[in-house]
Design a protein around this motif. Structure first.
Motif, PDB file in Angstrom:
ATOM      1  N   GLY A 140       0.585  -1.083   0.286  1.00 28.83           N
ATOM      2  CA  GLY A 140      -0.211   0.178  -0.232  1.00 28.83           C
ATOM      3  C   GLY A 140       0.698   1.216   0.083  1.00 28.83           C
ATOM      4  N   MET A 141       0.058   2.438   0.265  1.00 30.81           N
ATOM      5  CA  MET A 141       0.958   3.384  -0.142  1.00 30.81           C
ATOM      6  C   MET A 141      -0.022   5.063   0.989  1.00 30.81           C
ATOM      7  N   GLU A 142       0.907   5.809   1.995  1.00 29.89           N
ATOM      8  CA  GLU A 142      -0.206   6.575   2.659  1.00 29.89           C
ATOM      9  C   GLU A 142       0.310   7.888   1.499  1.00 29.89           C
ATOM     10  N   PRO A 143      -1.474   8.352   0.815  1.00 27.02           N
ATOM     11  CA  PRO A 143      -1.748   9.517   0.485  1.00 27.02           C
ATOM     12  C   PRO A 143      -0.689  10.233   0.768  1.00 27.02           C
ATOM     13  N   LEU A 144      -1.093  11.525  -0.230  1.00 20.42           N
ATOM     14  CA  LEU A 144      -0.919  12.763  -0.276  1.00 20.42           C
ATOM     15  C   LEU A 144      -2.131  13.435   1.109  1.00 20.42           C
ATOM     16  N   ARG A 145      -2.017  14.466   1.195  1.00 17.72           N
ATOM     17  CA  ARG A 145      -2.660  15.617   2.017  1.00 17.72           C
ATOM     18  C   ARG A 145      -3.652  16.536   0.716  1.00 17.72           C
ATOM     19  N   LEU A 190      -0.695  -8.107   3.687  1.00 17.64           N
ATOM     20  CA  LEU A 190      -0.984  -6.752   3.637  1.00 17.64           C
ATOM     21  C   LEU A 190       0.422  -6.027   3.807  1.00 17.64           C
ATOM     22  N   TYR A 191       1.256  -5.154   3.353  1.00 15.13           N
ATOM     23  CA  TYR A 191       2.316  -4.545   3.593  1.00 15.13           C
ATOM     24  C   TYR A 191       1.727  -3.306   3.807  1.00 15.13           C
ATOM     25  N   PRO A 192       1.203  -2.197   4.325  1.00 13.29           N
ATOM     26  CA  PRO A 192       0.585  -0.873   4.619  1.00 13.29           C
ATOM     27  C   PRO A 192       1.106   0.576   3.336  1.00 13.29           C
ATOM     28  N   PHE A 193       2.838   0.480   3.902  1.00 10.92           N
ATOM     29  CA  PHE A 193       3.459   1.748   3.429  1.00 10.92           C
ATOM     30  C   PHE A 193       4.571   1.365   2.579  1.00 10.92           C
ATOM     31  N   PHE A 194       4.497   1.124   1.280  1.00 11.88           N
ATOM     32  CA  PHE A 194       5.349   0.612   0.724  1.00 11.88           C
ATOM     33  C   PHE A 194       6.965   1.213   0.865  1.00 11.88           C
ATOM     34  N   LEU A 195       7.028   2.498   0.906  1.00 13.24           N
ATOM     35  CA  LEU A 195       7.995   3.625   0.790  1.00 13.24           C
ATOM     36  C   LEU A 195       8.297   4.280   2.579  1.00 13.24           C
ATOM     37  N   LYS A 196       7.282   2.898   4.163  1.00 15.17           N
ATOM     38  CA  LYS A 196       7.983   3.442   5.017  1.00 15.17           C
ATOM     39  C   LYS A 196       8.884   3.251   5.558  1.00 15.17           C
ATOM     40  N   GLY A 197       9.692   4.043   6.031  1.00 17.14           N
ATOM     41  CA  GLY A 197      10.924   4.617   6.411  1.00 17.14           C
ATOM     42  C   GLY A 197      11.798   5.194   5.576  1.00 17.14           C
ATOM     43  N   VAL A 198      10.920   5.682   4.070  1.00 23.47           N
ATOM     44  CA  VAL A 198      12.002   6.943   2.942  1.00 23.47           C
ATOM     45  C   VAL A 198      11.051   8.071   3.056  1.00 23.47           C
ATOM     46  N   ALA A 199       9.878   7.482   2.702  1.00 23.66           N
ATOM     47  CA  ALA A 199       8.918   9.223   2.692  1.00 23.66           C
ATOM     48  C   ALA A 199       9.946  10.721   3.203  1.00 23.66           C
ATOM     49  N   THR A 200       9.784  11.500   2.802  1.00 17.45           N
ATOM     50  CA  THR A 200      10.110  12.790   3.376  1.00 17.45           C
ATOM     51  C   THR A 200      11.948  12.492   3.994  1.00 17.45           C
ATOM     52  N   VAL A 201      12.207  11.924   3.591  1.00 18.13           N
ATOM     53  CA  VAL A 201      13.362  11.780   3.610  1.00 18.13           C
ATOM     54  C   VAL A 201      14.670  11.941   3.277  1.00 18.13           C
ATOM     55  N   PRO A 202      15.443  13.342   3.094  1.00 22.31           N
ATOM     56  CA  PRO A 202      15.813  14.094   2.135  1.00 22.31           C
ATOM     57  C   PRO A 202      16.589  13.444   1.093  1.00 22.31           C
ATOM     58  N   ALA A 203      17.842  12.252   2.595  1.00 22.97           N
ATOM     59  CA  ALA A 203      18.824  12.054   1.881  1.00 22.97           C
ATOM     60  C   ALA A 203      18.739  10.212   1.318  1.00 22.97           C
ATOM     61  N   LEU A 204      17.351   9.733   1.536  1.00 22.37           N
ATOM     62  CA  LEU A 204      17.139   8.891   0.890  1.00 22.37           C
ATOM     63  C   LEU A 204      15.509   8.781  -0.426  1.00 22.37           C
ATOM     64  N   ASN A 205      16.246  10.027  -0.704  1.00 26.39           N
ATOM     65  CA  ASN A 205      15.135  10.713  -1.513  1.00 26.39           C
ATOM     66  C   ASN A 205      16.037  10.745  -2.987  1.00 26.39           C
ATOM     67  N   GLN A 206      15.657  10.544  -3.786  1.00 24.76           N
ATOM     68  CA  GLN A 206      15.825  11.671  -5.342  1.00 24.76           C
ATOM     69  C   GLN A 206      15.386  13.193  -5.079  1.00 24.76           C
ATOM     70  N   PRO A 207      16.124  13.823  -6.159  1.00 25.91           N
ATOM     71  CA  PRO A 207      15.971  15.945  -5.683  1.00 25.91           C
ATOM     72  C   PRO A 207      13.578  15.900  -5.731  1.00 25.91           C
ATOM     73  N   ASP A 208      13.584  15.636  -6.753  1.00 25.41           N
ATOM     74  CA  ASP A 208      11.980  15.243  -7.005  1.00 25.41           C
ATOM     75  C   ASP A 208      11.108  14.599  -5.036  1.00 25.41           C
ATOM     76  N   GLY A 209      12.095  14.657  -4.539  1.00 26.53           N
ATOM     77  CA  GLY A 209      11.433  14.263  -3.194  1.00 26.53           C
ATOM     78  C   GLY A 209      10.494  12.618  -3.275  1.00 26.53           C
ATOM     79  N   LEU A 210      10.158  12.787  -4.729  1.00 19.63           N
ATOM     80  CA  LEU A 210       9.255  11.392  -5.041  1.00 19.63           C
ATOM     81  C   LEU A 210       9.750   9.604  -4.777  1.00 19.63           C
ATOM     82  N   HIS A 211      10.817   9.916  -5.726  1.00 16.91           N
ATOM     83  CA  HIS A 211      11.666   8.385  -5.780  1.00 16.91           C
ATOM     84  C   HIS A 211      13.272   8.686  -5.014  1.00 16.91           C
ATOM     85  N   PRO A 212      13.151   7.020  -4.153  1.00 14.58           N
ATOM     86  CA  PRO A 212      13.835   6.692  -3.556  1.00 14.58           C
ATOM     87  C   PRO A 212      15.568   6.651  -4.903  1.00 14.58           C
ATOM     88  N   THR A 213      16.375   6.948  -3.635  1.00 12.10           N
ATOM     89  CA  THR A 213      17.963   6.702  -4.056  1.00 12.10           C
ATOM     90  C   THR A 213      17.852   4.728  -4.050  1.00 12.10           C
TER      91      THR A 213
END
Length: 235
Positions: free
Chosen positions: A152-157, A182-205
Motif C-alpha cells: 500500500g501507500m500513504e496518501p498526500l493531503r 498486507l504491507y501498508p506503506f511501501f515507502l515506510k522509513g523512506v518517504a520525507t527523508v531527503p537523504a534517501l530520496n532523489q531531488p524530486d522528493g518522490l523516488h528513492p535513491t
C-alpha cells in the motif's frame, strides 16, 4: 590318462573371478557413485513478480539497484532460491497495470508483490476506479494460484482528508478480500527523508531502496512460506 575336468578348470575359475569382480563393481558404484536414497533434492526456484510503477521499476537507478534486484539479492543472501522479476513501469496507474497484466505474466510465477496506486493518488483519480483496477489485478493473480503481497501507500493531503481516508482504507479491504499479505506503506522509513530520496522528493535513491527492502523483507519471507505451503499441498 587326462580327465576332462582338468582341461576346463582354468575357465571355471576365470568365470568365478569374473562374477565376483562384477559384484564388487556393482557394490562400488552403488556405494560411491549413486546418491544416497535419503539425499534431498535441490529446492525448486521460487519466482516472484514485482508488479508496480516507477517505485518498482527503479526510476533513474541502475538496474542492479532497483527494488526487484535488491530484493532478490537480499533473499538469496538468506539462502532462498528466488528470482524476482521486474514488472514495474514508470507512470503506471492501477488501470494501466490491469491492462498489461496478461503480458507481464510471460512466464509462470509463484508469487506477486503488487505496488500500484501512487500515481492515481498523485493525479487525484476517482478511487472507485483505482480500487476496481487493483481488485481486478489481485483477482486475476489469485485465480492463477499466485500468492499475493499487496504493498500500500500513504496518501498526500493534496485532495483533502476524505480522499486520504478513502485511499488508505482500500488496501486492508483488498488484502482481506484476496487473502493477500498486507504491507501498508511501501515507502515506510523512506518517504520525507531527503537523504534517501532523489531531488524530486518522490523516488528513492539506491540507499532508499535498500531501506524499503530491509523493511519489507519479513513480509516477503511470509510470502515465500505461503508458496512452500502451497507446493507441499499439491505434491
Amino acid at each position: 590318462m587326462r580327465h576332462r575336468f582338468e582341461t576346463s578348470l582354468p575357465r571355471f575359475i576365470w568365470k568365478g573371478l569374473s562374477a565376483i569382480s562384477t559384484a564388487f563393481a556393482a557394490i562400488f558404484v552403488t556405494a560411491f557413485v549413486m546418491p544416497p536414497a535419503h539425499a534431498s533434492e535441490p529446492e525448486k526456484e521460487i519466482v516472484i513478480l514485482a508488479f508496480g510503477d516507477s517505485l518498482t521499476a527503479g526510476f533513474q537507478l541502475p538496474p542492479d539497484k532497483s527494488f526487484p534486484a535488491q530484493l532478490q539479492a537480499a533473499l538469496r543472501a538468506k539462502g532462498y532460491p528466488v528470482r524476482v522479476l521486474n514488472a514495474g513501469v514508470s507512470g503506471d496507474t492501477a488501470a494501466d497495470g490491469a491492462a498489461r497484466l496478461d503480458w507481464s505474466l510471460s512466464e509462470p510465477v509463484d508469487a506477486a508483490i503488487v505496488e500500484l496506486g501512487a500515481n492515481d493518488m498523485l493525479r487525484g483519480l476517482d478511487l472507485k476506479q483505482t480500487e476496481a483496477s487493483l481488485d481486478a489485478i489481485l483477482k486475476a493473480l489469485s485465480e492463477k494460484r499466485i500468492e499475493l503481497l499487496a504493498a500500500g501507500m500513504e496518501p498526500l493531503r493534496n485532495w483533502g482528508e476524505d480522499y486520504a481516508a478513502s485511499f488508505r482504507a482500500m488496501w486492508p479491504r483488498l488484502a482481506e478480500k484476496h487473502h493477500a499479505i498486507l504491507y501498508p506503506f511501501f515507502l515506510k522509513g523512506v518517504a520525507t527523508v531527503p537523504a534517501l530520496n532523489q531531488p524530486d522528493g518522490l523516488h528513492p535513491t539506491a540507499d532508499g531502496v535498500a531501506v524499503i527492502v530491509r523493511n519489507i523483507l519479513p513480509d516477503v519471507e511470509k510470502l515465500i512460506a505461503r508458496v512452500k505451503e502451497q507446493r507441499s499441498r499439491t505434491q
